[in-house]
Scaffold this active site. Sequence first.
Site, PDB file in Angstrom:
ATOM      1  CB  SER A 242      -0.894   0.012   1.237  1.00 33.94           C
ATOM      2  OG  SER A 242      -0.118   0.363   2.359  1.00 33.94           O
ATOM      3  CE  LYS A 243      -1.869   6.599  -2.819  1.00 35.45           C
ATOM      4  NZ  LYS A 243      -3.277   6.143  -2.661  1.00 35.45           N
ATOM      5  NE  ARG A 244       0.301   0.436   5.859  1.00 30.48           N
ATOM      6  CZ  ARG A 244       0.847  -0.765   5.966  1.00 30.48           C
ATOM      7  NH1 ARG A 244       1.957  -0.931   6.638  1.00 30.48           N
ATOM      8  NH2 ARG A 244       0.282  -1.813   5.404  1.00 30.48           N
ATOM      9  CG  HIS A 245       4.688  -1.098   1.809  1.00 31.98           C
ATOM     10  ND1 HIS A 245       3.378  -1.499   1.809  1.00 31.98           N
ATOM     11  CD2 HIS A 245       5.296  -1.774   2.798  1.00 31.98           C
ATOM     12  CE1 HIS A 245       3.208  -2.396   2.764  1.00 31.98           C
ATOM     13  NE2 HIS A 245       4.347  -2.578   3.384  1.00 31.98           N
ATOM     14  N   GLY A 246       5.545   3.415   0.279  1.00 31.11           N
ATOM     15  CA  GLY A 246       6.170   4.328  -0.682  1.00 31.11           C
ATOM     16  C   GLY A 246       5.374   4.342  -1.965  1.00 31.11           C
TER      17      GLY A 246
END
Length: 483
Positions: A242-246
Amino acid sequence: MTLRVRFAPSPTGYLHVGGARTALFNWLLARREGGVFILRIEDTDRHRSSDEMTTAILEGMRWLGLDWDEGPHFQSEGVERHRAQALRLLDEGKAYRDFVSPEELAEVRQEDPARALRYPRERAEAMGGAVAAERAAAGEPFAIRFRVPDGETSWEDRVHGETRFDNATIEDLVILRADGSPTYNLAVVSDDGEMEITLVIRGDDHISNTPKQILLHRALGQPVPDFAHVPMILGPDGKRLSKRHGATAVGDYAGQGILPEAMVNFLALLGWSAGDDEQIFTREELVDAFSLDRVLRKSAVFDQDRLDWLNGRHLTEMDPESLLPELLGRFEGDRALVEDKLAEDREGLLLMIRLLRDRARSLNEIAEQAQIYLSDELSYDDAAVRKRWLKNPVESEEILEGLHEVLAGCEWTETGLESAVRAFAESREMGAGKVIHPLRVALTGQMSSPGIFEVLVVLGRERSLERIRRGLARIRQGETYGS
Ligand code: GLU
């Protein structure tokens, strides 16, 4: 029967890695088997969909080179058909009117989740068809629910093998909401039928929708397509990507200087393997090698290092001339500098790109390093200055002075330069590295660079000598403030 597959993104976000991988697998199989690849934009969720996202998805597909044969179709264009099919199922007794309020159903669900699966049906049967029709005619809002038949639903998943669901665990799903809008499952089944899709390739997260869709296909009297559910993509921490991973949007990678060829290669290896250790594939090689048999069941992990490495490998295959337009857009600052260099020494510029290309892992890196060659405004890397010059400033000075003399007179070719520099090192009873290190900092300002003789050739005699002189001044300055 011709293979007909589709990629059906919802335009509620950019084309992300997972979606792009699904699109790629569909495309690869269609190309391999001479099938038809259809693009369908599932825009029925009006509030969350936007034209901007549709455009971004199309751009992402084009960037990856995933051309479609039909479409883009828009799911919203089929709403009348979806509605008509829901009403037909109602007429045929395969669906029923549901007047139960969401609040009431939520209460039942809280008390007895199993009962909730059939509660609306229970109520509809207690009411009877005639009353339901009257209430509907009187204008009372109702949803239409599909009557899930008894028994079991199974299919031979092309990735997971036989997959089974007990129908008793599947709720009577809403197919048409009280506001007249069709739900996802009905719309997909209706569209897959209309587009004569023969195989649905999509993410694992849709497995629980599949028995519902199979039942709907059957109820509508349509051929049931085959299904292949491809594994999820996880971040390095094992959680769903997800966006959390960049960056997760395909467009972000274009911005980072990743080549579409490398991205396609990378995406193909997320959940598929050729069976041997081969990692580098061109698009054509992937088309030849791809098959669903080799799609893995377990989740795939997104590994940025592997993407960068693959990108580096694909960069070395690229013709410098074809990299030029991409790079032009990425040179920071003085664009005029590049234009001048292009006009005055195109060959030199291409040679430089070739040198950098062989070491870089992204287009941005090439553009960044190219500044060193394009502009004489060198910025020295502190660590390099300290390690390569100021650890022993007297010796560094002597080396650069000696090299300045040698290079002023030697033959300006890679071999000529190499023998001159090596002879110089020998005359001082030093290893070649010992003289090359301070020279590299003088020429590039950096600790590492492409081969030093190639760098000299690209820079030319005058600019190289000028940089050595500037290096000498810098070393002397370093000595005066004693660092
Ligand atoms: N619009 C759905 C999604 O983006 C498509 C699912 C499907 O392929 O059936 O998840």
